[in-house]
Design an enzyme around this catalytic site. Structure first.
Site, PDB file in Angstrom:
ATOM      1  N   GLU A 228       0.828  -1.219   0.000  1.00 58.79           N
ATOM      2  CA  GLU A 228       0.000   0.000   0.000  1.00 58.79           C
ATOM      3  C   GLU A 228       0.860   1.265   0.000  1.00 58.79           C
ATOM      4  O   GLU A 228       1.114   1.850   1.049  1.00 58.79           O
ATOM      5  CB  GLU A 228      -0.952   0.029   1.205  1.00 58.79           C
ATOM      6  CG  GLU A 228      -1.887   1.227   1.172  1.00 58.79           C
ATOM      7  CD  GLU A 228      -2.766   1.363   2.414  1.00 58.79           C
ATOM      8  OE1 GLU A 228      -3.672   2.223   2.383  1.00 58.79           O
ATOM      9  OE2 GLU A 228      -2.556   0.645   3.401  1.00 58.79           O
TER      10      GLU A 228
ATOM     11  N   LYS B  24      -2.819  -2.162  -2.873  1.00 60.55           N
ATOM     12  CA  LYS B  24      -3.843  -1.249  -2.358  1.00 60.55           C
ATOM     13  C   LYS B  24      -3.409   0.166  -2.719  1.00 60.55           C
ATOM     14  O   LYS B  24      -2.400   0.657  -2.222  1.00 60.55           O
ATOM     15  CB  LYS B  24      -4.017  -1.409  -0.844  1.00 60.55           C
ATOM     16  CG  LYS B  24      -5.096  -0.488  -0.271  1.00 60.55           C
ATOM     17  CD  LYS B  24      -5.483  -0.861   1.154  1.00 60.55           C
ATOM     18  CE  LYS B  24      -6.493   0.132   1.706  1.00 60.55           C
ATOM     19  NZ  LYS B  24      -7.051  -0.262   3.017  1.00 60.55           N
TER      20      LYS B  24
END
Length: 296
Positions: A177, A214
């Site tokens: 992420e 993500k």
């Protein structure tokens, strides 16, 4: 690795619920939920209150594997129980929701336009515990890009994939992420640099190594379409990043085959003061809206 969980994360309809607020973000999450800061006097009491909130979400009849693929947990949530069962076991056995663990220890100070992850000296024993007795499927770790700095973004991508290799070696699927701050002054440029950096790393992964991504909802629709199709990527999920649920859903619809992994946007409108009926209805409405946007 649980093959049924992997298959669900790869191909089932739904989105990922991010329930992983940790020490720094917990007071804000509780405040949004209608629990004032004077409701606790110790950190332990604060985490008891947030566990009650998360338990209420997870045990709600609205929260099931029919629309939710997985749930990202804070370490303290993994170590607690819901209805007498370890949280990860309750999620999978009772709800058919895949358990995922946030493993980062927060963000370092901004340098070169980015915030790297703080060192994680206890990562190896945490991964061993997660993959073994705690029955966790995957992990999540966040860093933040504030400026379209080529060298800063390269450093973020290097760090994310270096830690990801350690997580893969432990038998877990990492969610990488590298968030692009929605207030980044050159957001589209930062996203283009990030895409190029991730693409190189994905192509260099060894055979059979799997990751998830993500990413911030991008300025250019379908910017990450190549990642959705990449053989090393289980799933591409999107964070809400401070957008309202409505705006996040609108942006998500423009990114086909990318599904949500919202935190604040998922919990928007929920309150400790609501009756169970009101709470469940509000959560059901939010889940349906985010599910519909994810499946668009």
């Amino acid at each position: 690795m649980n093959e049924k969980q992997l298959e669900k994360m790869k191909s089932a309809p739904g989105f990922v619920a991010a329930l992983d607020q940790s020490g720094g973000s917990t007071p804000g999450a509780l405040e949004h939920y209608g629990v004032a800061k004077d409701a606790w006097s110790t950190e332990e009491e604060m985490f008891d209150l947030v566990h009650q909130m998360r338990s209420r979400v997870i045990t709600s009849p609205a929260f099931t594997g029919e629309r939710i693929l997985g749930a990202i947990l804070f370490e303290g949530t993994m170590d607690r129980e819901i209805d007498g069962k370890p949280t990860a076991d309750f999620l999978w056995e009772n709800k058919n929701v895949v358990p995922i663990l946030k493993v980062d220890k927060g963000l370092a100070a901004e340098e070169n336009g980015v915030q790297m992850m703080k060192p994680m000296p206890q990562l190896a024993p945490l991964l061993e515990r997660a993959a073994g007795p705690k029955h966790i499927f995957g992990t999540k770790m966040r860093s933040v890009i504030k400026q379209a700095s080529e060298s800063g973004i390269a450093a973020i991508v290097d760090q994310q994939f270096e830690v990801a290799e350690q997580i893969v070696a432990a038998g877990l699927v990492p969610i990488i992420e590298p968030e692009v701050d929605i207030h980044c002054p050159e957001k589209a440029k930062a996203e283009s640099l990030l895409k190029a950096g991730i693409a190189k790393k994905l192509d260099a992964l060894g055979d059979g190594k799997l990751v998830m991504l993500k990413l911030t909802l991008p300025e250019e629709a379908d910017l990450y379409a190549d990642f959705v199709k990449h053989p090393a990527v289980v799933r591409v999920v999107a964070l809400s990043g401070g957008y309202t649920q409505e705006e996040a859903d609108v942006r998500l619809r423009k990114n086909h085959s990318v599904v949500a992994s919202f935190s604040r946007a998922l919990l928007e409108g929920l309150s400790a003061k609501q009756t169970d009926e009101e709470f469940n209805k509000m959560l059901d409405t939010s889940i349906q809206k985010i599910y519909d946007a994810s499946m668009a």
